[in-house]
Design an enzyme around this catalytic site. Structure first.
Site, PDB file in Angstrom:
ATOM      1  N   TYR A  73       7.910   7.410  -1.370  1.00 53.06           N
ATOM      2  CA  TYR A  73       7.215   6.326  -1.945  1.00 53.06           C
ATOM      3  C   TYR A  73       6.111   6.886  -2.358  1.00 53.06           C
ATOM      4  O   TYR A  73       5.604   7.231  -0.747  1.00 53.06           O
ATOM      5  CB  TYR A  73       7.889   5.724  -1.120  1.00 53.06           C
ATOM      6  N   ASP A 102      -4.779  -4.798  -0.019  1.00 48.88           N
ATOM      7  CA  ASP A 102      -4.068  -4.932   0.091  1.00 48.88           C
ATOM      8  C   ASP A 102      -3.943  -6.103  -1.181  1.00 48.88           C
ATOM      9  O   ASP A 102      -2.946  -6.789  -0.724  1.00 48.88           O
ATOM     10  CB  ASP A 102      -2.915  -4.969  -0.100  1.00 48.88           C
ATOM     11  N   ASP A 112       5.052   2.411  -6.223  1.00 51.89           N
ATOM     12  CA  ASP A 112       4.819   0.912  -6.108  1.00 51.89           C
ATOM     13  C   ASP A 112       3.523   0.789  -7.388  1.00 51.89           C
ATOM     14  O   ASP A 112       2.593   1.018  -6.870  1.00 51.89           O
ATOM     15  CB  ASP A 112       4.260   0.297  -4.737  1.00 51.89           C
ATOM     16  N   ASP A 132       2.834  -2.684  -8.341  1.00 52.31           N
ATOM     17  CA  ASP A 132       2.018  -3.559  -8.135  1.00 52.31           C
ATOM     18  C   ASP A 132       2.533  -4.855  -9.461  1.00 52.31           C
ATOM     19  O   ASP A 132       4.128  -4.699  -9.433  1.00 52.31           O
ATOM     20  CB  ASP A 132       0.958  -3.045  -8.293  1.00 52.31           C
ATOM     21  N   HIS A 144       8.299   0.589  -8.689  1.00 52.24           N
ATOM     22  CA  HIS A 144       8.560  -1.130  -9.533  1.00 52.24           C
ATOM     23  C   HIS A 144       7.208  -1.624  -9.988  1.00 52.24           C
ATOM     24  O   HIS A 144       6.269  -1.768  -9.219  1.00 52.24           O
ATOM     25  CB  HIS A 144       9.554  -1.739  -8.200  1.00 52.24           C
ATOM     26  N   GLU A 195       6.475  -6.172 -10.304  1.00 51.79           N
ATOM     27  CA  GLU A 195       6.653  -6.962  -9.009  1.00 51.79           C
ATOM     28  C   GLU A 195       6.304  -8.469 -10.197  1.00 51.79           C
ATOM     29  O   GLU A 195       5.917  -8.428 -10.881  1.00 51.79           O
ATOM     30  CB  GLU A 195       6.135  -7.148  -7.763  1.00 51.79           C
ATOM     31  N   CYS A 239      -0.523  -8.750  -0.632  1.00 50.21           N
ATOM     32  CA  CYS A 239       0.722  -7.981   0.086  1.00 50.21           C
ATOM     33  C   CYS A 239       1.837  -8.710   0.026  1.00 50.21           C
ATOM     34  O   CYS A 239       1.937  -9.236   0.790  1.00 50.21           O
ATOM     35  CB  CYS A 239      -0.203  -7.580   1.747  1.00 50.21           C
ATOM     36  N   ARG A 298      11.149  -5.877  -8.671  1.00 45.11           N
ATOM     37  CA  ARG A 298      10.713  -6.948  -7.354  1.00 45.11           C
ATOM     38  C   ARG A 298      10.631  -8.141  -7.291  1.00 45.11           C
ATOM     39  O   ARG A 298       9.440  -8.301  -8.443  1.00 45.11           O
ATOM     40  CB  ARG A 298       9.845  -6.108  -6.214  1.00 45.11           C
ATOM     41  N   GLU A 310      11.932  -8.997  -2.037  1.00 45.45           N
ATOM     42  CA  GLU A 310      10.499  -8.503  -0.943  1.00 45.45           C
ATOM     43  C   GLU A 310      11.179  -9.816   0.226  1.00 45.45           C
ATOM     44  O   GLU A 310      10.814 -10.961  -0.157  1.00 45.45           O
ATOM     45  CB  GLU A 310       9.236  -8.695  -1.381  1.00 45.45           C
ATOM     46  N   ASN A 323      13.773  -3.071   2.148  1.00 43.21           N
ATOM     47  CA  ASN A 323      11.939  -3.466   2.838  1.00 43.21           C
ATOM     48  C   ASN A 323      12.781  -3.362   4.276  1.00 43.21           C
ATOM     49  O   ASN A 323      12.243  -4.592   4.663  1.00 43.21           O
ATOM     50  CB  ASN A 323      10.787  -3.690   1.859  1.00 43.21           C
TER      51      ASN A 323
END
Length: 301
Positions: free
Chosen positions: A48, A62, A89, A91, A116, A118, A126, A161, A191, A213
């Protein structure tokens, strides 16, 4: 050796086949290409690339400060170093639907096996910080449709996500997940679920592969693999575990060095030179170089 033995297309098929197997996939986040090789050697299912991990490695929080090109560059580095599928990731896709589509193309070219997107506002935060805000469901579905339309390799895994649990509640997060699947998402990453009951409720409501997660010091529980398997989850993610382990060891080592003026007491805790060379493949490089350097043309050529 100089590169991996498999192609990005093969690794995308590999990720799909592993998900179809019905077993729980264990996926740690890599700190860098070298740690990605260790993830492979230790027998995990995929690697990942965490957005939080990438930000931290650049000395940044983040909060949406990294760029799509920085992300794609790191994906390319990881994809060169391991034969495992690389899950990324991405974002928010770094903007609107058009940006999400371009991000998919960049990551696909870089060798990603899956990614993914989100539903947070851009720039994101974050997922385990307070104060998150999510975009309207319709806006996120446009983001997913654009991403799905932009992919050229149908085996590239597109995951949605949702961060809505902390903002709108569990029921709204489930409704969003279903809408994202209808828009083209192959899998879902819920999440910051609060407890085991919420993990079970999500599994009961959504019939595509689900990611759990297992980040440390977050809002959710750390469930072991047996529990996640019983809950019916497909991926156990450990996004920044290796980064936290490494940074903890670095801090401790620096304090010892500063206090004692020598690293001698730290030697038993270090990876040896020979082990590092083994991991980097020094012998393979030397053999390759010798084979090339020792080549001679036949007479009369």
């Amino acid at each position: 050796m100089l590169h991996t033995r498999t192609t990005p297309a093969r690794r995308r098929r590999d990720l799909r086949e592993k998900l179809a197997s019905g077993r729980l996939l264990r996926v740690p986040g890599a700190v860098d290409p070298l740690s990605a090789r260790l993830v492979q050697e230790t027998g995990f299912d995929a690697v990942y690339l965490s957005g939080a991990g990438l930000s931290a490695s650049l000395g940044l929080p983040d909060i949406g400060l990294t760029t799509a090109t920085e992300l794609a560059a790191r994906v390319q580095q990881l994809s060169r170093a391991t034969d495992l599928p690389v899950l990324v990731d991405a974002d928010t896709g770094f903007g609107g639907p058009l940006n999400a589509a371009r991000t998919v193309a960049l990551l696909e070219d870089a060798g990603a096996a899956g990614l993914h997107l989100e539903d947070q506002e851009n720039p994101k935060r974050c997922g385990h910080l307070d104060g998150k805000r999510v975009v309207p469901r319709e806006e996120m579905t446009r983001r997913i449709r654009a991403a799905a339309d932009a992919r050229r390799d149908p085996d590239l895994l597109l995951m949605a996500r949702t961060d809505a649990r902390a903002v709108e509640g569990l029921a709204a997060a489930i409704d969003r997940a279903k809408a994202y699947v209808d828009a083209g998402a192959d899998a879902v990453f819920p999440e910051a679920l609060a407890d085991e009951a919420e993990f079970a409720a999500f599994r009961a409501a959504v019939d595509v592969p689900l990611l759990a997660n297992m980040t440390e010091f977050g809002k959710g529980p750390l469930l072991d693999t047996a529990t996640l398997e019983n809950l019916g989850y497909d991926i156990a993610l450990y996004p920044v575990t290796l980064l936290r382990l490494a940074m903890g060891a670095i801090e401790d080592g620096l304090r010892v060095l500063a206090d004692r003026g020598t690293q001698e007491s730290l030697l038993p805790r270090m990876q040896t030179r020979s082990r590092l060379y083994e991991l980097l493949g020094y012998e393979e490089y030397a053999a390759f170089d010798s084979a090339v350097s020792g080549f001679t043309l036949p007479p009369g050529a």
